[in-house]
Design an enzyme around this catalytic site. Structure first.
Site, short mmCIF file in Angstrom:
data_model
loop_
_atom_site.label_atom_id
_atom_site.label_comp_id
_atom_site.label_asym_id
_atom_site.label_seq_id
_atom_site.Cartn_x
_atom_site.Cartn_y
_atom_site.Cartn_z
CB CYS A 91 97.24 -44.07 -57.99
SG CYS A 91 97.85 -44.05 -59.69
CG HIS A 172 95.07 -47.74 -60.41
ND1 HIS A 172 95.11 -46.58 -59.68
CD2 HIS A 172 94.54 -48.69 -59.58
CE1 HIS A 172 94.62 -46.81 -58.46
NE2 HIS A 172 94.29 -48.08 -58.38
#
Length: 309
Positions: A91, A172
């Site tokens: 990510c 994230h």
């Protein structure tokens, strides 16, 4: 590091991210860590292409809802590079590319020179829906190899960990950038790009959006990191003869290169051999001296634990 086809975890670090995009052929762009969420700090960095936000992921704060996000609105018709996240550990690189590949020809900033590798990838995937684009990204050997080259070398790292296996807190990365006059939030875990409206002053608008996001968390939460994607200041420094800025930036680049070298080096064998030498030296003085040395070390450790308590 062994390359077994997976994506390794890389650090959220300005030197790592800058070197990563340069490995892929991008020129005149670098990353700068931001220590506060305010417009003046963002503006002070010069031309800013976007920001990358790292946060602790929780179901309550992520806003992954099919009907509407917690902030902004879904824009399924957005003409942006947007890839669904289909694999673990990528990510960060995906957020980086979400900014880089959406700023090849920005309306009011210097264009980003993508280089052959990313230009070819962008052209090949043009028109792909987010899920197929995510698969294409995950299967790009060039991007994966560049990403994995910045993972820490460790004989204990599992590069093929399953995403459904518990591993503590989950973090994230997402990207915010101005595309065609609209501020977009690009999060591969969401079904669509998220529009935060017409983007007048990027620094002001993105700071407001980030503050609202941080406010979703309990007071005192500090698990955040923010980096800006900016034009390499060395070019401007050379143009105007700013020797001080140029020297500072060259020192910074040297430090990044050294740190990245250390990340790739596995020190376990060196430490093991060093400890063997220390123990051998102690044993030469007789068993009693060695035992006394061990007991002394235990005593010092116990004192440190007591002081911490």
């Amino acid at each position: 590091m062994a390359d077994v086809g997976g994506w390794s975890t890389i650090e959220s670090d300005e030197g790592v991210f800058t070197s990563l995009i340069e490995t892929l052929g991008v020129k005149d762009v670098q990353f700068e860590e931001l220590i506060s969420i305010d417009a003046d700090t963002i503006r002070s960095l010069g031309p800013v292409y976007g920001v990358i936000f790292l946060f602790k992921w929780t179901k309550e704060t992520a806003g992954a809802r099919p009907e509407a996000p917690l902030d902004g609105t879904y824009d399924p018709e957005a003409n942006v590079f947007f890839a669904a996240q289909t694999i673990q550990n990528a990510c960060g690189t995906q957020a980086i590319l979400s900014i880089i590949l959406n700023n090849e020809q920005p309306p009011s900033l210097p264009p980003i020179a993508l280089g052959t590798e990313l230009s070819t990838f962008k052209e090949f995937t043009s028109g792909f829906p987010p899920d197929i684009l995510g698969e294409a990204l995950s299967n790009s050997e060039a991007i994966r190899s560049a990403h994995n080259s910045f993972a820490r070398a460790s004989p204990f790292a599992d590069e093929t960990a399953r995403p459904d296996e518990p591993s503590g807190d989950a973090y994230h990365f997402i990207a915010y950038t101005n595309v065609n006059g609209t501020l977009y939030e690009l999060d591969g875990l969401q079904p669509h790009p998220i529009s935060h409206g017409v983007c007048g002053d990027f620094a002001v608008q993105v700071a407001d959006v980030l503050r609202r996001r941080v406010e979703r968390y309990p007071e005192g939460e500090t698990g955040f990191n923010l980096m800006a994607v900016v034009k390499d200041p060395r070019g401007r420094a050379k143009e105007i003869g700013d020797a001080e800025t140029l020297e500072r930036e060259e020192r910074k680049r040297g430090a990044w290169e050294w740190e990245n070298t250390l990340r790739r080096w596995n020190f376990v064998g060196f430490i093991g051999e060093m400890m063997k030498g220390v123990v051998a030296g102690k044993e030469q003085g007789g068993g009693k001296e060695y035992e006394a040395w061990v007991e002394k070390a235990k005593g010092e450790t116990q004192k440190k634990l007591e002081r911490r308590s």
